[in-house]
Design a protein around this motif. Structure first.
Motif, mmCIF file in Angstrom:
data_model
loop_
_atom_site.group_PDB
_atom_site.id
_atom_site.type_symbol
_atom_site.label_atom_id
_atom_site.label_comp_id
_atom_site.label_asym_id
_atom_site.label_seq_id
_atom_site.Cartn_x
_atom_site.Cartn_y
_atom_site.Cartn_z
ATOM 1 N N ALA A 108 0.822 -1.206 0.000
ATOM 2 C CA ALA A 108 0.000 0.000 0.000
ATOM 3 C C ALA A 108 0.860 1.262 0.000
ATOM 4 N N ARG A 109 2.184 1.095 -0.206
ATOM 5 C CA ARG A 109 3.084 2.259 -0.183
ATOM 6 C C ARG A 109 4.148 2.082 -1.273
ATOM 7 N N PRO A 129 -7.278 11.774 -3.901
ATOM 8 C CA PRO A 129 -5.992 12.329 -3.452
ATOM 9 C C PRO A 129 -5.295 11.336 -2.519
ATOM 10 N N LEU A 130 -4.004 11.155 -2.731
ATOM 11 C CA LEU A 130 -3.248 10.204 -1.914
ATOM 12 C C LEU A 130 -2.459 10.944 -0.835
ATOM 13 N N LYS A 131 -2.314 10.286 0.290
ATOM 14 C CA LYS A 131 -1.454 10.826 1.345
ATOM 15 C C LYS A 131 -0.001 10.512 1.007
ATOM 16 N N ASP A 142 1.197 6.796 0.002
ATOM 17 C CA ASP A 142 0.365 5.758 0.629
ATOM 18 C C ASP A 142 -0.980 5.649 -0.076
ATOM 19 N N PHE A 143 -1.395 4.414 -0.311
ATOM 20 C CA PHE A 143 -2.665 4.148 -0.973
ATOM 21 C C PHE A 143 -3.696 3.735 0.084
ATOM 22 N N PRO A 144 -4.967 4.041 -0.164
ATOM 23 C CA PRO A 144 -5.996 3.715 0.838
ATOM 24 C C PRO A 144 -6.306 2.219 0.914
#
Ligand SMILES: [Zn+2]
Length: 572
Positions: A108-109, A129-131, A142-144
């Motif tokens: 996820a990263r 939007p990605l963090k 980081d992906f949700p």
């Protein structure tokens, strides 16, 4: 035989004495510390300095940039579309890079890179939007939810800002030409492409192909890599230039060249040759750039077709000496032969050709097509391309001149540190990678000692690894397999130690016999070498153990073919 045996015994005693003296003077040498020279020398080989003596400890930024960590290794790059606007007056970049990649493991990263001087506006995954987390140049995205191995994903990385000028060629510079027009160029090898655009800034992984779209004021021209697809008037005083790269490309090869360029063209067979220079240089360039054809013919002769035929070959004037940007080689060598008009290797051959055209274009084969997977192994770019210069000389003017040209490199070698630098910390090797690298390859030719084998070996080596990212071990394994020799200790001595091998020769008081062995850091170092008299060379097979041979030559007459083998010689 009887007297020889007696002499042999006497010499063994001599050797013990000689070695005791050598080890004593080695200690003295280490205390007084003298620069090891590449010339034939009677000074003893001191132990190479420990790694920590030469290279400073890597910074956190270098480790984040250099390591192929888990968030890089979990994905494989497929495609970039760098789509930016460049404002010359504000010296400002804005836009996005679309990054398509395949996950190799669930995760996820991922790790991307963008220098802190530039702002991340947003990173979108479709509309989401990605963090992200920034850490000294690295950007951890980081992906949700977990991305699945084998699946392809695409994100849009928006950024803007004033990039820093830094490094040897400035990475990205906003200059003016002599007529006062904007002249904006990139050259970011070493510091990295993340100095001016967001990407996965490392050497191991490359996209398969790429689009580059650059919006600039209408009156300017952008020359980037690949093939010009077209240009579009955006109606706001800006025009977008679209380029398509249809091959894998290193991040640092991706380039902008924005200026008041004029264009002229030629062809080599079906290969388009495109030249871009400032208007006042056009006539000089038409003369000087004619050398590109002969260069391409020479390299194609040894290695096969120009690697980026669909993208064409371009030579573009830039405000620095030159850079191997893929299919878009930049040139700043004053339209003169040699290097900035000087005799580059000081033996009268360099003034016959334009060093930047010959060297930087050689990187299309070694550097751009075959790429090192880590900057530590950059001799695969620079050692090989420097050797290619000598191949160009050989193709044009014959072997004697090529050997002479290579000999001119020797004073440039320092032998202070190994050529292969520390892996995984973005460490670039010393300049020895160029000159010593080329001299080592020339030495290998003499070791193979059969040009009927050497030329196919070079050709097949290139063909085997083209468009790949490789390490030193891949080169060594290939050469071992193809020659049937164990060349590992030879490669290791030249690449992984500071010093070159030294041939120890021990003469008796009467002529008739000489003892010989290699003095090398590699305990299993063994390499044939030509000795005796020029024109009547005799090949011997020294190891690190003493052997002896008969010779009618005196100590003064007895020579070693140091133009064919890059070695030190110590006669006693
Ligand atoms: Zn180079």
């Amino acid at each position: 035989m009887h007297t020889i045996a007696l002499r042999f015994l006497a010499w063994m005693l001599l050797i013990f004495a000689a070695e005791a003296t050598a080890s004593l003077s080695a200690q003295t040498a280490q205390q007084t510390t003298a620069k090891q020279t590449s010339a034939v020398s009677a000074s003893p080989v001191a132990k190479p300095p420990a790694k920590s003596d030469g290279a400073p400890a890597p910074t956190r930024a270098a480790m984040l940039r250099g390591a192929y960590g888990p968030y890089r290794a979990n994905n494989d790059l497929l495609y970039y579309h760098l789509d930016i606007r460049v404002d010359p007056e504000k010296q400002f970049l804005s836009g996005k890079n679309t990054i398509r990649f395949k996950m190799l493991r669930d995760g996820a990263r991922i790790q991307l890179d963008l220098r802190d001087s530039l702002t991340i506006d947003k990173i979108l995954w479709n509309a989401t939007p990605l963090k992200y987390q920034r850490d000294t140049g690295a950007v951890f995205v980081d992906f949700p939810r977990t991305l699945r191995a084998g699946q392809v994903y695409s994100i849009d990385f928006y950024y803007s800002g004033h990039p820093d000028e830094y490094g040897r060629f400035g990475d990205i510079t906003f200059k003016k030409d002599a007529a006062g027009h904007p002249w904006i160029n990139t050259a970011c090898e070493g510091d990295g492409a993340s100095m001016w655009w967001p990407n996965k800034d490392q050497w191991r992984d490359e996209v398969e192909n790429m689009d580059i779209s650059v919006a600039i004021p209408n009156e300017l021209v952008d020359v980037s890599n690949g093939k010009l697809v077209g240009k579009t008037d955006l109606g706001d005083g800006y025009t977008r230039w679209d380029w398509h790269v249809s091959y894998p490309i290193n991040n640092y090869d991706v380039s902008l060249n924005i200026g008041s360029y004029v264009h002229f063209a030629d062809k080599l067979g079906d290969l388009p040759l495109d030249f871009y220079v400032l208007p006042e240089e056009l006539e000089k360039a038409k003369v000087q750039f004619a050398q590109a054809k002969g260069m391409l013919e020479a390299y194609q002769h040894y290695f096969g077709p120009y690697p980026f035929a669909r993208d064409g070959y371009k030579l573009i004037e830039a405000p620095y000496t030159g850079m191997e940007h893929q299919s878009a080689v930049t040139y700043g060598n004053l339209f003169k032969n040699g290097y900035m008009g000087r005799d580059w290797t000081g033996v009268g051959i360099s003034p016959r050709f334009d060093f930047i055209i010959i060297h930087e274009s050689g990187h299309e084969w070694f550097g751009n097509s075959i790429t090192a997977a880590d900057p530590s192994d950059m001799w695969i770019h620079e050692g090989w391309t420097t050797y290619l210069e000598s191949l160009y000389v050989e193709y044009r003017w014959g072997k004697n001149d090529a050997i002479k040209y290579l000999g001119g490199l020797k004073p440039k070698v320092e032998n202070l540190r190994p050529i292969v630098a520390e892996r995984g910390v973005n460490a670039e090797p010393d300049e020895d990678q160029y000159f010593k690298g080329a001299l080592m390859i020339n030495t290998l030719r003499s070791v193979v000692n059969d040009d009927a084998k050497w030329w196919p070996l070079l050709h097949n080596f290139y063909q085997h690894f083209k468009y790949q990212n490789i390490l030193t071990g891949d080169v060594v394994t290939y050469f071992n397999q193809q020659t049937g020799m164990n060349l590992t200790p030879v490669f290791d001595q030249y690449l992984r130690h500071a010093h070159i091998p030294r041939l120890e020769l021990l003469f008796g008081e009467a002529p008739g016999m000489v003892m010989y062995k290699w003095n090398a850091d590699e305990s299993s170092f063994a390499m044939p070498v030509r000795v005796g008299a020029p024109g009547h060379w005799q090949i011997i097979y020294p190891t690190t153990e003493w052997q002896w041979m008969q010779t009618p030559l005196t100590k003064e007459q007895f020579q070693v073919a140091t133009d064919l083998y890059y070695v030190d010689v110590n006669k006693q």
